[in-house]
Motif scaffolding. Sequence first.
Motif, PDB file in Angstrom:
ATOM      1  N   GLY A 201      -4.052  -0.825  -3.700  1.00 28.40           N
ATOM      2  CA  GLY A 201      -4.709   0.407  -4.117  1.00 28.40           C
ATOM      3  C   GLY A 201      -5.569   0.264  -5.351  1.00 28.40           C
ATOM      4  O   GLY A 201      -5.717   1.215  -6.124  1.00 28.40           O
ATOM      5  N   SER A 202      -6.167  -0.910  -5.545  1.00 31.52           N
ATOM      6  CA  SER A 202      -7.008  -1.139  -6.715  1.00 31.52           C
ATOM      7  C   SER A 202      -8.299  -0.326  -6.624  1.00 31.52           C
ATOM      8  O   SER A 202      -8.752   0.042  -5.541  1.00 31.52           O
ATOM      9  N   LYS A 203      -8.890  -0.069  -7.782  1.00 28.79           N
ATOM     10  CA  LYS A 203     -10.112   0.730  -7.833  1.00 28.79           C
ATOM     11  C   LYS A 203     -11.296   0.001  -7.217  1.00 28.79           C
ATOM     12  O   LYS A 203     -12.091   0.589  -6.480  1.00 28.79           O
ATOM     13  N   ASN A 204     -11.459  -1.280  -7.519  1.00 29.93           N
ATOM     14  CA  ASN A 204     -12.599  -2.052  -7.010  1.00 29.93           C
ATOM     15  C   ASN A 204     -12.311  -2.730  -5.675  1.00 29.93           C
ATOM     16  O   ASN A 204     -13.214  -3.290  -5.056  1.00 29.93           O
ATOM     17  N   GLY A 205     -11.059  -2.713  -5.245  1.00 32.95           N
ATOM     18  CA  GLY A 205     -10.721  -3.176  -3.911  1.00 32.95           C
ATOM     19  C   GLY A 205     -10.700  -4.680  -3.751  1.00 32.95           C
ATOM     20  O   GLY A 205     -10.926  -5.458  -4.688  1.00 32.95           O
ATOM     21  N   THR A 206     -10.416  -5.081  -2.511  1.00 31.58           N
ATOM     22  CA  THR A 206     -10.404  -6.488  -2.108  1.00 31.58           C
ATOM     23  C   THR A 206     -11.487  -6.678  -1.057  1.00 31.58           C
ATOM     24  O   THR A 206     -11.516  -5.959  -0.050  1.00 31.58           O
ATOM     25  N   VAL A 207     -12.384  -7.635  -1.283  1.00 30.31           N
ATOM     26  CA  VAL A 207     -13.572  -7.809  -0.449  1.00 30.31           C
ATOM     27  C   VAL A 207     -13.466  -9.113   0.304  1.00 30.31           C
ATOM     28  O   VAL A 207     -13.163 -10.170  -0.271  1.00 30.31           O
ATOM     29  N   PHE A 208     -13.750  -9.042   1.620  1.00 32.09           N
ATOM     30  CA  PHE A 208     -13.786 -10.230   2.474  1.00 32.09           C
ATOM     31  C   PHE A 208     -15.036 -10.155   3.339  1.00 32.09           C
ATOM     32  O   PHE A 208     -15.254  -9.173   4.047  1.00 32.09           O
TER      33      PHE A 208
ATOM     34  N   SER B  51      -6.208  -5.122   4.066  1.00 32.19           N
ATOM     35  CA  SER B  51      -5.314  -6.230   4.428  1.00 32.19           C
ATOM     36  C   SER B  51      -6.128  -7.325   5.108  1.00 32.19           C
ATOM     37  O   SER B  51      -6.965  -7.032   5.985  1.00 32.19           O
ATOM     38  N   ILE B  52      -5.877  -8.578   4.717  1.00 31.61           N
ATOM     39  CA  ILE B  52      -6.656  -9.712   5.239  1.00 31.61           C
ATOM     40  C   ILE B  52      -5.695 -10.824   5.609  1.00 31.61           C
ATOM     41  O   ILE B  52      -4.828 -11.206   4.812  1.00 31.61           O
ATOM     42  N   THR B  53      -5.826 -11.354   6.822  1.00 30.16           N
ATOM     43  CA  THR B  53      -5.016 -12.489   7.252  1.00 30.16           C
ATOM     44  C   THR B  53      -5.598 -13.770   6.666  1.00 30.16           C
ATOM     45  O   THR B  53      -6.804 -14.016   6.747  1.00 30.16           O
ATOM     46  N   LEU B  54      -4.727 -14.592   6.080  1.00 33.12           N
ATOM     47  CA  LEU B  54      -5.160 -15.818   5.408  1.00 33.12           C
ATOM     48  C   LEU B  54      -4.869 -17.037   6.276  1.00 33.12           C
ATOM     49  O   LEU B  54      -3.815 -17.118   6.908  1.00 33.12           O
ATOM     50  N   ASP B  55      -5.833 -17.978   6.297  1.00 37.29           N
ATOM     51  CA  ASP B  55      -5.638 -19.197   7.082  1.00 37.29           C
ATOM     52  C   ASP B  55      -5.861 -20.469   6.274  1.00 37.29           C
ATOM     53  O   ASP B  55      -5.944 -21.560   6.834  1.00 37.29           O
ATOM     54  N   GLY B  56      -5.978 -20.368   4.980  1.00 35.42           N
ATOM     55  CA  GLY B  56      -6.213 -21.535   4.132  1.00 35.42           C
ATOM     56  C   GLY B  56      -7.660 -21.698   3.735  1.00 35.42           C
ATOM     57  O   GLY B  56      -7.953 -22.273   2.678  1.00 35.42           O
ATOM     58  N   ASN B  57      -8.587 -21.208   4.569  1.00 31.69           N
ATOM     59  CA  ASN B  57     -10.009 -21.250   4.245  1.00 31.69           C
ATOM     60  C   ASN B  57     -10.565 -19.868   3.926  1.00 31.69           C
ATOM     61  O   ASN B  57     -11.750 -19.742   3.622  1.00 31.69           O
ATOM     62  N   THR B  58      -9.737 -18.851   4.019  1.00 35.90           N
ATOM     63  CA  THR B  58     -10.169 -17.479   3.769  1.00 35.90           C
ATOM     64  C   THR B  58     -10.397 -17.262   2.279  1.00 35.90           C
ATOM     65  O   THR B  58      -9.497 -17.463   1.465  1.00 35.90           O
ATOM     66  N   ILE B  59     -11.610 -16.876   1.920  1.00 34.96           N
ATOM     67  CA  ILE B  59     -11.966 -16.614   0.527  1.00 34.96           C
ATOM     68  C   ILE B  59     -12.130 -15.112   0.349  1.00 34.96           C
ATOM     69  O   ILE B  59     -12.915 -14.476   1.062  1.00 34.96           O
ATOM     70  N   VAL B  60     -11.383 -14.532  -0.569  1.00 37.47           N
ATOM     71  CA  VAL B  60     -11.457 -13.099  -0.844  1.00 37.47           C
ATOM     72  C   VAL B  60     -11.883 -12.892  -2.285  1.00 37.47           C
ATOM     73  O   VAL B  60     -11.748 -13.791  -3.130  1.00 37.47           O
ATOM     74  N   ARG B  61     -12.403 -11.708  -2.550  1.00 35.39           N
ATOM     75  CA  ARG B  61     -12.827 -11.369  -3.909  1.00 35.39           C
ATOM     76  C   ARG B  61     -12.034 -10.179  -4.409  1.00 35.39           C
ATOM     77  O   ARG B  61     -12.046  -9.114  -3.791  1.00 35.39           O
ATOM     78  N   LEU B  62     -11.363 -10.378  -5.540  1.00 35.48           N
ATOM     79  CA  LEU B  62     -10.608  -9.332  -6.216  1.00 35.48           C
ATOM     80  C   LEU B  62     -11.329  -9.030  -7.521  1.00 35.48           C
ATOM     81  O   LEU B  62     -11.326  -9.864  -8.443  1.00 35.48           O
ATOM     82  N   GLY B  63     -11.988  -7.875  -7.604  1.00 34.05           N
ATOM     83  CA  GLY B  63     -12.848  -7.620  -8.748  1.00 34.05           C
ATOM     84  C   GLY B  63     -14.019  -8.587  -8.738  1.00 34.05           C
ATOM     85  O   GLY B  63     -14.805  -8.606  -7.802  1.00 34.05           O
ATOM     86  N   HIS B  64     -14.101  -9.430  -9.766  1.00 29.18           N
ATOM     87  CA  HIS B  64     -15.127 -10.478  -9.808  1.00 29.18           C
ATOM     88  C   HIS B  64     -14.518 -11.862  -9.593  1.00 29.18           C
ATOM     89  O   HIS B  64     -15.196 -12.872  -9.811  1.00 29.18           O
ATOM     90  N   THR B  65     -13.285 -11.919  -9.157  1.00 31.64           N
ATOM     91  CA  THR B  65     -12.574 -13.193  -9.005  1.00 31.64           C
ATOM     92  C   THR B  65     -12.501 -13.571  -7.536  1.00 31.64           C
ATOM     93  O   THR B  65     -12.055 -12.782  -6.697  1.00 31.64           O
ATOM     94  N   ARG B  66     -12.965 -14.799  -7.230  1.00 28.34           N
ATOM     95  CA  ARG B  66     -12.882 -15.332  -5.872  1.00 28.34           C
ATOM     96  C   ARG B  66     -11.681 -16.267  -5.776  1.00 28.34           C
ATOM     97  O   ARG B  66     -11.505 -17.117  -6.655  1.00 28.34           O
TER      98      ARG B  66
ATOM     99  N   GLY C 299     -18.032  -9.604   2.436  1.00 31.53           N
ATOM    100  CA  GLY C 299     -18.887  -8.511   2.032  1.00 31.53           C
ATOM    101  C   GLY C 299     -18.360  -7.122   2.317  1.00 31.53           C
ATOM    102  O   GLY C 299     -19.028  -6.130   1.997  1.00 31.53           O
ATOM    103  N   ARG C 300     -17.184  -7.016   2.894  1.00 28.59           N
ATOM    104  CA  ARG C 300     -16.631  -5.712   3.240  1.00 28.59           C
ATOM    105  C   ARG C 300     -15.278  -5.508   2.566  1.00 28.59           C
ATOM    106  O   ARG C 300     -14.458  -6.430   2.509  1.00 28.59           O
ATOM    107  N   ARG C 301     -15.075  -4.317   2.075  1.00 28.80           N
ATOM    108  CA  ARG C 301     -13.810  -3.990   1.419  1.00 28.80           C
ATOM    109  C   ARG C 301     -12.737  -3.747   2.476  1.00 28.80           C
ATOM    110  O   ARG C 301     -12.950  -2.971   3.420  1.00 28.80           O
ATOM    111  N   GLN C 302     -11.598  -4.429   2.325  1.00 26.67           N
ATOM    112  CA  GLN C 302     -10.526  -4.328   3.312  1.00 26.67           C
ATOM    113  C   GLN C 302      -9.187  -4.166   2.591  1.00 26.67           C
ATOM    114  O   GLN C 302      -8.991  -4.684   1.498  1.00 26.67           O
TER     115      GLN C 302
END
Length: 333
Positions: free
Chosen positions: A65-72, A79-94, A74-77
Amino acid sequence: MKAPYFVEILARNGDVLHRHKVSELPIRIGRSYDNDIILDDAHSAASHAIVETDQHNQVVLRDLGSKNGTVFKGRRQSSITLDGNTIVRLGHTRLRVRPSDFPVAPEIADTTMHSWEGATPATIGLVLIAVFSLLETWLSDVEPFALIRYLLVLASSLAAGLLWAGVWALANRLFGSHARMGRHLFILGGALAVVGVWRAGSAVLAYAWSAESLTRYGNLVTLGIACAMIFFHLITIKPHHPRRFLIAATVLLLAGSGLVVLSNLQGTGRAADELYMSVLLPPDVRYSDNRSVDQFMANAAKLKAGADAARAHAVKDGADGDDGEEDDAGSAD
């Protein structure tokens, strides 16, 4: 995905900045100090996301429930399934999460040439820069010899070369872990030496065989040498991306060549850099067949006839324009 897990903080270009080992799930991520992974990012929430397994035993990253969300991608999601190569962005952190059994790429050959470091390439590069600048000054010098003028040229060229190589060395330190100042000096010196050889060689060939295109479009070749120099600077920083940098250098060359040609067309009406071949060397160098005086005068007469016709046409158009203005004035009266 097998424990333990590794949370990797990534740079924009995909390089790993930090790697954190976590023994088990869940993994809480955020800015507060009760998280397993603490983010130094003001755009992330105190409790931003959690990595855990879902009902299908798949590892997922769930936003809390973060304000800036989690982006995968280019889209805010949420919940994201991770496979080891999945790169997500939390705020400005990849970041990405990898298990201990994640397969790594095979070892690559070492192409960094560790023996070609330090003082040797730096010295050669500085010598090449000095020789190029002094020769250029000597060839274009029409004044009596003055030592101070050559010393000033030498000092300014070496300072400019050190500044240029220093900028690339800083980029090399930031994106490639080592500065490699000596290599960047050598690349600059080598490029200047190639430019000097090209200018001298093209001038001799152009004069000897009446190959005017070598001088009229010589700046495009010089531009190509400059783009090649930038390419070698780039692969010194990131030697594993030659194709990407070659494409970038080619695009830069095409864009620069187009601008040069368009500038020439706008300034002189011709695509060439100069209207005539300005290179004059001793007659012994010339191998092209000489033209007789009669042939030269005939060509000059053709040029004169064309110029006279163009001038007469311009005068006629001007006279017609004046008559039209007088008729308009008479109609107005």
